[in-house]
Design an enzyme around this catalytic site. Structure first.
Site, PDB file in Angstrom:
ATOM      1  N   GLU A  26      33.607  40.464  31.066  1.00  0.00           N
ATOM      2  CA  GLU A  26      34.236  41.773  30.790  1.00  0.00           C
ATOM      3  C   GLU A  26      35.384  41.637  29.801  1.00  0.00           C
ATOM      4  OE1 GLU A  26      35.001  44.177  34.284  1.00  0.00           O
ATOM      5  OE2 GLU A  26      36.584  45.266  33.236  1.00  0.00           O
ATOM      6  N   LYS A  86      38.912  46.162  42.831  1.00  0.00           N
ATOM      7  CA  LYS A  86      37.894  45.626  41.895  1.00  0.00           C
ATOM      8  C   LYS A  86      38.610  44.960  40.714  1.00  0.00           C
ATOM      9  CE  LYS A  86      34.928  45.714  38.279  1.00  0.00           C
ATOM     10  NZ  LYS A  86      35.254  45.407  36.891  1.00  0.00           N
ATOM     11  N   ASP A 120      32.061  29.795  45.511  1.00  0.00           N
ATOM     12  CA  ASP A 120      31.113  30.845  45.867  1.00  0.00           C
ATOM     13  C   ASP A 120      31.833  32.198  45.818  1.00  0.00           C
ATOM     14  OD1 ASP A 120      29.465  32.632  47.172  1.00  0.00           O
ATOM     15  OD2 ASP A 120      28.892  31.247  48.767  1.00  0.00           O
ATOM     16  N   HIS A 141      41.176  48.751  26.324  1.00  0.00           N
ATOM     17  CA  HIS A 141      39.786  48.488  26.650  1.00  0.00           C
ATOM     18  C   HIS A 141      38.874  48.672  25.445  1.00  0.00           C
ATOM     19  CE1 HIS A 141      37.375  48.321  30.468  1.00  0.00           C
ATOM     20  NE2 HIS A 141      38.465  47.630  30.721  1.00  0.00           N
TER      21      HIS A 141
END
Ligand code: MEV
Length: 428
Positions: free
Chosen positions: A84, A270, A286, A383
């Site tokens: 991202e 998130k 993991d 962004h």
């Protein structure tokens, strides 16, 4: 779409040919892409092939670095595996911002991990409990061959408790067990101990109609907890007193909203996981386990909340995170995957506890970057700038076209449509 039996027995080339033939349109192109990402080094490729089954290629992600993190007075350059845009840039920016305000301070609160033997029993709890308590030491003794090495490193089984769950489900009981796995993530160790506990349980309670159902670690590790914090005088948060106060107030309000409003909390967390997962992945851990445990922790009080918190008192701004992070720096991929080895070397070959601190800091830094943007310029400005290159690449833009676009979008909003229009315009 076609089914096949014996797929795993095919060679890699045969697997590729099969998937190209039955599932892909441009077979030649697909075959060459799948083959392109094989490693030329046969030994290394074989190693990759043995990580998982039915491999036909290697899947890659960008491997980036966020330098200049001061964590507990030591400087780190943090490796991050993430696709991202903006994440690594935001981490680096937050590192720099907090680096000259004392840096990040961390504390490992605990490292206890959890595993359970789930079983049913038709006899009354009192009898079962007595049998368990009378034979408790047998569980430790019969697992000795598994725990011997871990104990030498300072780990092992910490506790085994029997729990009556019959008010939730008929005849349902658990052995709820605590482990210390030192620098290993410890999944194999814990699961092996639990399977042995299952056998011991069946042996000691053979005439109590015990049936062992599952022996498995839990990825909910609310006690494997780390805290990371930054703080500064409010004045340091802006170029003048009013701007700084306003920023602190808006920032706190944004975090408080994530604390009470689950829709916002999920996105807020998130963003934290953008940082956490990228480090967890780069260091060969993991990330699904960490994700599952972190989100469960965020909901531990009965509703889903922010993992970060802000406190403002008279003239001080404090921002912190508390998260369960079960990671390892030995075992698993850590000594096998070449990029994981490099990532761990860049971090100075940390212990699992040190890695917990680094991961928590990456999460806090990421959240600082996101909330900072949200309550000031908005998220899209930074962004879309980073995203501009992705859009240009989708159009196979040349170096000259990219340079023109970057110049143009310095003063124009780089929405997807605006970039597409721009490309069409300069090409026509
Ligand atoms: C995007 O990946 C993450 C953010 O949505 C996080 C947030 O909203 O806090 C920017």
């Amino acid at each position: 779409m076609t089914k096949i039996s014996g797929f795993s027995k095919l060679t890699k080339i045969e697997k590729i040919e099969w998937v190209c033939k039955y599932y892909l349109q441009n077979q030649k192109n697909a075959k060459s892409i799948l083959e392109q990402y094989w490693n030329d080094n046969n030994k290394l490729q074989k190693l990759h092939d043995e990580f998982a089954e039915n491999t036909v290629s290697n899947y890659y992600l960008p491997f980036g670095l966020a330098p200049n993190f001061t964590i507990d007075d030591k400087v780190y350059c943090i490796p991050m595996a993430i696709e991202e845009s903006s994440v690594v840039a935001a981490a680096s920016k937050a590192a720099k911002f907090w680096g000259n305000k004392g840096g990040f301070k961390t504390e490992v609160i605990n490292t206890t991990k959890v595993g359970q033997v789930h079983f049913t029993c038709k006899t009354d709890y009192k009898t079962l409990q007595d049998v368990f308590e009378n034979h408790k030491s047998q569980f430790f003794e019969e697992a000795k061959s598994i725990t011997k090495n871990m104990e030498k490193r300072g780990g092992g089984i910490r506790d085994i408790a029997i729990i009556d769950k019959t008010s939730d489900l008929d005849n349902y009981y658990q052995l709820h067990c605590h482990f210390e796995t030192v620098d290993a993530m410890g999944a194999n160790f814990i699961n092996s101990c639990l399977e042995q506990f299952g056998k011991t349980l069946e042996k000691i309670a053979h005439d109590l109609e015990v049936e062992v159902l599952m022996c498995i670690l839990s990825n909910y590790v609310p006690e494997c907890l780390v805290r990371a914090e930054v703080s500064c005088a409010i004045d340091e948060l802006g170029t003048n007193g009013d701007e700084a106060k306003n920023f602190a107030r808006r920032f706190k309000q944004a975090v408080d909203i994530a604390n009470v409003e689950p829709f916002r909390a999920v996105t807020h967390n998130k963003g934290i996981m953008n940082g956490i997962d990228a480090v967890v992945l780069a260091t060969g851990n993991d990330f699904r386990a960490v994700e599952a445990g972190v989100h469960a922790y965020a909901a531990k009080d009965g509703h889903y909340k922010s993992l970060t918190h802000v406190d403002i008192d008279s003239n001080n701004f404090k921002f912190w995170i508390e998260v369960p992070i079960a990671v390892g720096t030995v075992g698993g991929l850590t000594s096998l995957h070449p990029l994981v080895k490099i990532a761990l070397s860049i971090l100075g070959n940390p212990s699992a506890k040190q890695l917990m601190r680094i991961v928590a800091v990456a999460g806090l830094a990421q959240n600082f970057g996101a909330v900072n943007s949200l309550v000031t310029d908005g998220i899209q400005k930074g962004h879309m700038k980073m995203h501009l290159l992705n859009i240009l690449n989708q159009f196979d833009a040349s170096g000259k076209e990219k340079a023109e676009a970057i110049e143009y979008f310095k003063t124009h909003s780089a929405t997807h449509n605006a970039v597409v229009d721009f490309i069409n315009r300069i090409r026509s």
